[in-house]
Design a protein around this motif. Structure first.
Motif, PDB file in Angstrom:
ATOM      1  N   GLY A   5       0.803  -1.218   0.000  1.00  0.00           N
ATOM      2  CA  GLY A   5       0.000   0.000   0.000  1.00  0.00           C
ATOM      3  C   GLY A   5       0.832   1.262   0.000  1.00  0.00           C
ATOM      4  O   GLY A   5       0.307   2.363   0.022  1.00  0.00           O
ATOM      5  N   LYS A   6       2.165   1.117  -0.046  1.00  0.00           N
ATOM      6  CA  LYS A   6       3.069   2.275  -0.073  1.00  0.00           C
ATOM      7  C   LYS A   6       3.137   2.825  -1.489  1.00  0.00           C
ATOM      8  O   LYS A   6       3.194   2.079  -2.451  1.00  0.00           O
ATOM      9  N   LYS A   7       3.149   4.157  -1.607  1.00  0.00           N
ATOM     10  CA  LYS A   7       3.270   4.822  -2.907  1.00  0.00           C
ATOM     11  C   LYS A   7       4.664   4.585  -3.464  1.00  0.00           C
ATOM     12  O   LYS A   7       5.661   4.762  -2.773  1.00  0.00           O
ATOM     13  N   ASN A   8       4.736   4.172  -4.718  1.00  0.00           N
ATOM     14  CA  ASN A   8       6.026   3.968  -5.375  1.00  0.00           C
ATOM     15  C   ASN A   8       6.622   5.299  -5.821  1.00  0.00           C
ATOM     16  O   ASN A   8       5.918   6.291  -5.978  1.00  0.00           O
ATOM     17  N   MET A   9       7.927   5.311  -6.041  1.00  0.00           N
ATOM     18  CA  MET A   9       8.623   6.514  -6.474  1.00  0.00           C
ATOM     19  C   MET A   9       8.184   6.901  -7.889  1.00  0.00           C
ATOM     20  O   MET A   9       8.047   6.048  -8.762  1.00  0.00           O
ATOM     21  N   THR A  10       7.987   8.196  -8.089  1.00  0.00           N
ATOM     22  CA  THR A  10       7.649   8.746  -9.397  1.00  0.00           C
ATOM     23  C   THR A  10       8.746   9.723  -9.823  1.00  0.00           C
ATOM     24  O   THR A  10       9.652  10.031  -9.045  1.00  0.00           O
ATOM     25  N   SER A  11       8.637  10.236 -11.042  1.00  0.00           N
ATOM     26  CA  SER A  11       9.628  11.212 -11.512  1.00  0.00           C
ATOM     27  C   SER A  11       9.616  12.471 -10.640  1.00  0.00           C
ATOM     28  O   SER A  11      10.671  13.081 -10.422  1.00  0.00           O
ATOM     29  N   ASP A  12       8.454  12.862 -10.130  1.00  0.00           N
ATOM     30  CA  ASP A  12       8.395  14.015  -9.217  1.00  0.00           C
ATOM     31  C   ASP A  12       9.180  13.744  -7.940  1.00  0.00           C
ATOM     32  O   ASP A  12       9.875  14.628  -7.428  1.00  0.00           O
ATOM     33  N   ASP A  13       9.081  12.531  -7.434  1.00  0.00           N
ATOM     34  CA  ASP A  13       9.849  12.143  -6.242  1.00  0.00           C
ATOM     35  C   ASP A  13      11.348  12.171  -6.545  1.00  0.00           C
ATOM     36  O   ASP A  13      12.149  12.598  -5.710  1.00  0.00           O
ATOM     37  N   LEU A  14      11.711  11.716  -7.740  1.00  0.00           N
ATOM     38  CA  LEU A  14      13.124  11.711  -8.120  1.00  0.00           C
ATOM     39  C   LEU A  14      13.654  13.141  -8.242  1.00  0.00           C
ATOM     40  O   LEU A  14      14.763  13.429  -7.793  1.00  0.00           O
ATOM     41  N   ARG A  15      12.858  14.034  -8.803  1.00  0.00           N
ATOM     42  CA  ARG A  15      13.261  15.443  -8.882  1.00  0.00           C
ATOM     43  C   ARG A  15      13.456  16.034  -7.480  1.00  0.00           C
ATOM     44  O   ARG A  15      14.401  16.792  -7.247  1.00  0.00           O
ATOM     45  N   ALA A  16      12.557  15.700  -6.561  1.00  0.00           N
ATOM     46  CA  ALA A  16      12.669  16.192  -5.190  1.00  0.00           C
ATOM     47  C   ALA A  16      13.943  15.644  -4.537  1.00  0.00           C
ATOM     48  O   ALA A  16      14.644  16.365  -3.818  1.00  0.00           O
ATOM     49  N   TRP A  17      14.247  14.373  -4.785  1.00  0.00           N
ATOM     50  CA  TRP A  17      15.458  13.755  -4.244  1.00  0.00           C
ATOM     51  C   TRP A  17      16.685  14.484  -4.784  1.00  0.00           C
ATOM     52  O   TRP A  17      17.603  14.812  -4.027  1.00  0.00           O
ATOM     53  N   GLN A  18      16.704  14.760  -6.093  1.00  0.00           N
ATOM     54  CA  GLN A  18      17.819  15.471  -6.713  1.00  0.00           C
ATOM     55  C   GLN A  18      18.005  16.847  -6.081  1.00  0.00           C
ATOM     56  O   GLN A  18      19.124  17.236  -5.740  1.00  0.00           O
ATOM     57  N   ALA A  19      16.917  17.570  -5.912  1.00  0.00           N
ATOM     58  CA  ALA A  19      16.986  18.920  -5.329  1.00  0.00           C
ATOM     59  C   ALA A  19      17.458  18.872  -3.877  1.00  0.00           C
ATOM     60  O   ALA A  19      18.261  19.708  -3.448  1.00  0.00           O
ATOM     61  N   ARG A  20      16.982  17.891  -3.116  1.00  0.00           N
ATOM     62  CA  ARG A  20      17.362  17.752  -1.705  1.00  0.00           C
ATOM     63  C   ARG A  20      18.869  17.593  -1.551  1.00  0.00           C
ATOM     64  O   ARG A  20      19.462  18.080  -0.594  1.00  0.00           O
ATOM     65  N   HIS A  21      19.481  16.914  -2.504  1.00  0.00           N
ATOM     66  CA  HIS A  21      20.923  16.671  -2.438  1.00  0.00           C
ATOM     67  C   HIS A  21      21.739  17.721  -3.190  1.00  0.00           C
ATOM     68  O   HIS A  21      22.970  17.693  -3.137  1.00  0.00           O
ATOM     69  N   GLY A  22      21.063  18.613  -3.903  1.00  0.00           N
ATOM     70  CA  GLY A  22      21.771  19.632  -4.660  1.00  0.00           C
ATOM     71  C   GLY A  22      22.501  19.070  -5.870  1.00  0.00           C
ATOM     72  O   GLY A  22      23.485  19.645  -6.333  1.00  0.00           O
ATOM     73  N   TYR A  23      22.024  17.949  -6.396  1.00  0.00           N
ATOM     74  CA  TYR A  23      22.663  17.300  -7.534  1.00  0.00           C
ATOM     75  C   TYR A  23      22.257  17.952  -8.859  1.00  0.00           C
ATOM     76  O   TYR A  23      21.133  18.411  -9.019  1.00  0.00           O
ATOM     77  N   THR A  24      23.169  17.948  -9.805  1.00  0.00           N
ATOM     78  CA  THR A  24      22.863  18.243 -11.199  1.00  0.00           C
ATOM     79  C   THR A  24      22.417  16.922 -11.844  1.00  0.00           C
ATOM     80  O   THR A  24      22.507  15.857 -11.213  1.00  0.00           O
ATOM     81  N   TYR A  25      21.991  16.978 -13.103  1.00  0.00           N
ATOM     82  CA  TYR A  25      21.678  15.721 -13.811  1.00  0.00           C
ATOM     83  C   TYR A  25      22.883  14.792 -13.772  1.00  0.00           C
ATOM     84  O   TYR A  25      22.755  13.606 -13.481  1.00  0.00           O
ATOM     85  N   ASN A  26      24.056  15.344 -14.095  1.00  0.00           N
ATOM     86  CA  ASN A  26      25.263  14.512 -14.160  1.00  0.00           C
ATOM     87  C   ASN A  26      25.638  13.931 -12.807  1.00  0.00           C
ATOM     88  O   ASN A  26      25.980  12.756 -12.706  1.00  0.00           O
ATOM     89  N   SER A  27      25.606  14.747 -11.763  1.00  0.00           N
ATOM     90  CA  SER A  27      26.015  14.247 -10.454  1.00  0.00           C
ATOM     91  C   SER A  27      24.982  13.273  -9.877  1.00  0.00           C
ATOM     92  O   SER A  27      25.359  12.312  -9.207  1.00  0.00           O
ATOM     93  N   ALA A  28      23.713  13.487 -10.164  1.00  0.00           N
ATOM     94  CA  ALA A  28      22.685  12.546  -9.705  1.00  0.00           C
ATOM     95  C   ALA A  28      22.866  11.198 -10.393  1.00  0.00           C
ATOM     96  O   ALA A  28      22.830  10.146  -9.744  1.00  0.00           O
ATOM     97  N   ALA A  29      23.076  11.235 -11.694  1.00  0.00           N
ATOM     98  CA  ALA A  29      23.296   9.991 -12.441  1.00  0.00           C
ATOM     99  C   ALA A  29      24.532   9.263 -11.920  1.00  0.00           C
ATOM    100  O   ALA A  29      24.501   8.048 -11.716  1.00  0.00           O
ATOM    101  N   ALA A  30      25.598  10.010 -11.692  1.00  0.00           N
ATOM    102  CA  ALA A  30      26.836   9.402 -11.182  1.00  0.00           C
ATOM    103  C   ALA A  30      26.624   8.790  -9.805  1.00  0.00           C
ATOM    104  O   ALA A  30      27.097   7.677  -9.532  1.00  0.00           O
TER     105      ALA A  30
END
Length: 70
Positions: A5-30
Motif C-alpha cells: 500500500g506504499k506509494k512507489n517513487m515517481t519522476s516528481d519524487d526523483l526530482r525532489a530527491w535530486q533537489a534535496r541533495h543539490g545534484y545536477t543531472y550529471n552528479s545525480a546519475a553518477a
C-alpha cells in the motif's frame, strides 16, 4: 502503489530527491551509477519508477557518497 500500500517513487519524487541533495543531472546519475541519458529517461517517465532506483535513492539518503576534499 506496491503490495504493502506504499506509494512507489515517481519522476516528481526523483526530482525532489535530486533537489534535496543539490545534484545536477550529471552528479545525480553518477551517484546512482547510471548514465545521464537513463537518468533523464527516469525524469521524463510517467508512472512508477523501478524499485531498484527507489532503493538506491534511499541508500544515498541514509549514507550520502563522500565528496573528494582535494
Amino acid at each position: 502503489m506496491d503490495a504493502t500500500g506504499k506509494k512507489n517513487m515517481t519522476s516528481d519524487d526523483l526530482r525532489a530527491w535530486q533537489a534535496r541533495h543539490g545534484y545536477t543531472y550529471n552528479s545525480a546519475a553518477a551517484a546512482l551509477g547510471i548514465s545521464r541519458a537513463t537518468y533523464a529517461r527516469y525524469l521524463a517517465a510517467s508512472g512508477d519508477l523501478p524499485r531498484m532506483l527507489e532503493l538506491a535513492c534511499a541508500a544515498i539518503d541514509a549514507c550520502p557518497p563522500r565528496r573528494n576534499s582535494s
